[in-house]
Design a protein around this motif. Structure first.
Motif, short mmCIF file in Angstrom:
data_model
loop_
_atom_site.label_atom_id
_atom_site.label_comp_id
_atom_site.label_asym_id
_atom_site.label_seq_id
_atom_site.Cartn_x
_atom_site.Cartn_y
_atom_site.Cartn_z
N ALA A 289 0.84 -1.19 0.00
CA ALA A 289 0.00 0.00 0.00
C ALA A 289 0.88 1.24 0.00
O ALA A 289 2.06 1.18 0.29
CB ALA A 289 -0.90 0.00 1.23
N VAL A 290 0.24 2.38 -0.30
CA VAL A 290 0.91 3.68 -0.27
C VAL A 290 0.08 4.61 0.60
O VAL A 290 -1.15 4.64 0.49
CB VAL A 290 1.07 4.28 -1.68
N VAL A 291 0.77 5.35 1.44
CA VAL A 291 0.14 6.39 2.25
C VAL A 291 0.67 7.70 1.71
O VAL A 291 1.88 7.95 1.71
CB VAL A 291 0.51 6.22 3.75
N SER A 292 -0.25 8.54 1.21
CA SER A 292 0.20 9.76 0.53
C SER A 292 -0.92 10.77 0.45
O SER A 292 -2.10 10.45 0.63
CB SER A 292 0.68 9.40 -0.88
N ILE B 7 -2.42 10.26 -5.28
CA ILE B 7 -2.35 8.89 -5.78
C ILE B 7 -1.00 8.75 -6.48
O ILE B 7 -0.70 9.49 -7.41
CB ILE B 7 -3.50 8.59 -6.76
N VAL B 8 -0.19 7.83 -6.00
CA VAL B 8 1.16 7.68 -6.53
C VAL B 8 1.22 6.60 -7.60
O VAL B 8 1.80 6.80 -8.66
CB VAL B 8 2.15 7.34 -5.38
N TYR B 9 0.61 5.45 -7.33
CA TYR B 9 0.59 4.34 -8.27
C TYR B 9 -0.87 3.90 -8.45
O TYR B 9 -1.53 3.58 -7.47
CB TYR B 9 1.41 3.14 -7.75
N GLU B 10 -1.33 3.85 -9.65
CA GLU B 10 -2.73 3.50 -9.92
C GLU B 10 -3.09 2.08 -9.48
O GLU B 10 -4.23 1.81 -9.14
CB GLU B 10 -3.03 3.66 -11.42
N HIS C 83 -4.23 2.97 -2.00
CA HIS C 83 -3.80 4.27 -1.52
C HIS C 83 -4.56 4.63 -0.25
O HIS C 83 -5.78 4.40 -0.17
CB HIS C 83 -4.04 5.32 -2.62
#
Length: 162
Positions: A129-132, A135-138, A142
């Motif tokens: 996962a990404v915490v940001s 949206i970093v990667y589709e 996220h």
């Protein structure tokens, strides 16, 4: 085996701040949580002149400090231990979070802030996962920087099997 999730990101991305929030949320839900912080340089947690420092200075390879409420162990090593070796010292928890260990092949959560001058780390097979704030990667789930409960929900399903 205790699941290990590494919180990774560039310097000053907010890893520590977010991990604090995530640990607090997991504890609120009743989980036992451990955190391993990776440091690239040597460090000291003991104070010069204190008994445990004196024992280590005298040559002890392992020094433990124990009280009714916590314990600490300082163990000299000939080389850096792998994440699995460090985690092997931990028991009686539901999940282990690390801060750092980007090179280890463990599940990762990347923390990224749009204002950071560096690019994101990039998609790797172990990126969970990404915490940001963007949206970093589709193709990767996220989560917002200010909502650790949504990521905790995700981890309960994907990692903790609740």
């Amino acid at each position: 085996m205790i699941p290990i999730i590494s919180v990774v990101g560039r310097s000053n991305s907010g890893k520590t701040t977010y991990l604090e929030k995530l640990v607090t949320e997991c504890k609120r839900r009743g989980y036992k949580v451990a955190v391993i912080k990776h440091h690239h340089n040597d460090f000291e947690i003991d104070k010069p002149g204190k008994d445990t420092w004196r024992h280590a200075e005298a040559g002890a390879d392992v020094v433990c400090l124990a009280s009714p409420h916590k314990m600490a162990m300082i163990k000299k090593t000939d080389q850096e231990l792998s994440l699995d070796q460090v985690a092997g010292y931990i028991d009686n928890v539901d999940i282990i979070f690390t801060e750092g260990y980007k090179q280890e092949a463990k599940c990762k959560i990347e923390v990224y802030r749009q204002g950071n001058i560096n690019a994101p780390l990039g998609v790797k097979p172990e990126l969970l996962a990404v915490v940001s704030d963007i949206i970093v990667y589709e193709t990767i789930p996220h989560f917002a920087l200010d909502d650790p409960s949504a990521l905790a929900d995700f981890l309960e399903v994907r990692v903790l099997n609740k």
